[in-house]
Motif scaffolding. Structure first.
Motif, PDB file in Angstrom:
ATOM      1  N   SER A   1      39.894  35.156  33.650  1.00 30.86           N
ATOM      2  CA  SER A   1      41.171  34.828  33.829  1.00 30.86           C
ATOM      3  C   SER A   1      41.419  34.072  34.992  1.00 30.86           C
TER       4      SER A   1
ATOM      5  N   PHE B   1      42.904  30.465  35.280  1.00 30.29           N
ATOM      6  CA  PHE B   1      44.019  30.111  36.165  1.00 30.29           C
ATOM      7  C   PHE B   1      43.805  28.951  37.180  1.00 30.29           C
TER       8      PHE B   1
ATOM      9  N   LEU C   1      51.269  42.525  34.750  1.00 31.49           N
ATOM     10  CA  LEU C   1      50.933  41.164  34.797  1.00 31.49           C
ATOM     11  C   LEU C   1      51.600  40.621  35.890  1.00 31.49           C
ATOM     12  N   SER C   2      52.706  41.073  36.307  1.00 32.76           N
ATOM     13  CA  SER C   2      53.262  40.557  37.468  1.00 32.76           C
ATOM     14  C   SER C   2      52.311  40.743  38.942  1.00 32.76           C
TER      15      SER C   2
ATOM     16  N   ILE D   1      48.986  38.391  38.125  1.00 31.34           N
ATOM     17  CA  ILE D   1      49.348  36.896  38.278  1.00 31.34           C
ATOM     18  C   ILE D   1      50.013  36.703  39.592  1.00 31.34           C
TER      19      ILE D   1
ATOM     20  N   TRP E   1      47.210  36.333  42.464  1.00 31.60           N
ATOM     21  CA  TRP E   1      46.543  35.170  42.583  1.00 31.60           C
ATOM     22  C   TRP E   1      47.316  33.925  42.980  1.00 31.60           C
TER      23      TRP E   1
ATOM     24  N   GLY F   1      54.980  33.968  43.174  1.00 31.74           N
ATOM     25  CA  GLY F   1      54.084  35.287  43.267  1.00 31.74           C
ATOM     26  C   GLY F   1      54.601  36.306  44.142  1.00 31.74           C
TER      27      GLY F   1
END
Length: 209
Positions: free
Chosen positions: A9, A13, A106-107, A110, A113, A124
């Motif tokens: 992942s 990204f 997921l919030s 992601i 990152w 983010g």
């Protein structure tokens, strides 16, 4: 989520970020969006380039600390989303608790990152702010104002809000992109309204006619 999946992942990204960076350097689309970039240029520059190097080092450390720690929480939620939905989301009486469990995980993953690498960092920070605000509300709703329960959530929430308000600092991909965008935007605007000698003479002839 296992370590290989996490690494895949992260690799995907970073590859997406690299592709976006190279596309931005090569050429901006020349269909009116350049004027939008030109109008937003002062706002984006004041937000992304306002800190000095010392302050940017502090923001970089804060981004890395929050991002690395929040990845762990996102992994836990995605490893068993049904348990998180039954334990935490159900207490909020929200519809579709499993959906919100995935959304929270997921919030955090992601968003972490995005903060670490400083690309779309406000998004983010906003993602982590949203999840931590809901977590704080859930803790207060179920356990009251217990400092030992709220202290970690409050630290994450305060840090993400601070990053959202101040920006990621100079040591981020966002700051690098905004340094490249203005020149490209102004070049695209000049391409949209070509003021070469030939075109200007034609305009002069039409006016005199």
């Amino acid at each position: 989520m296992t370590n290989p999946i996490l690494l895949e992942s992260a690799g995907g990204f970073l590859a997406s970020c690299a592709a976006l960076w190279f596309l931005t350097i090569k050429k901006l689309p020349n269909f009116g969006s350049a004027s939008i970039f030109a109008n937003l240029q002062p706002v984006l520059k004041s937000y992304l380039l306002k800190q000095n190097y010392i302050a940017s080092i502090g923001l970089l450390l804060l981004r890395i600390a929050v991002g690395v720690m929040m990845i762990h929480h996102g992994q836990e939620k995605l490893a068993d989303p049904q348990q998180f939905a039954d334990t935490y989301v159900a207490s909020l009486h929200l519809p579709f608790p499993l959906f919100f469990a995935y959304a929270a995980g997921l919030s955090e993953l992601i968003g972490s990152w995005l903060l670490i690498f400083g690309v779309f960092a406000p998004l983010g920070a906003l993602a982590i702010t949203g999840t931590m605000a809901v977590a704080a509300y859930q803790h207060i709703l179920t356990g009251g104002f217990n400092i030992y329960v709220l202290e970690l959530v409050a630290l994450y929430l305060g840090s993400s809000i601070a990053l959202l308000l101040t920006g990621p600092g100079l040591f981020s991909l966002d700051a690098l992109l905004i340094r490249l965008l203005p020149a490209k935007a102004s070049q695209a605007v000049s391409d949209d309204f070509d003021l070469s000698e030939d075109n200007s003479s034609l305009v002069y002839v039409k006016i005199n006619d």
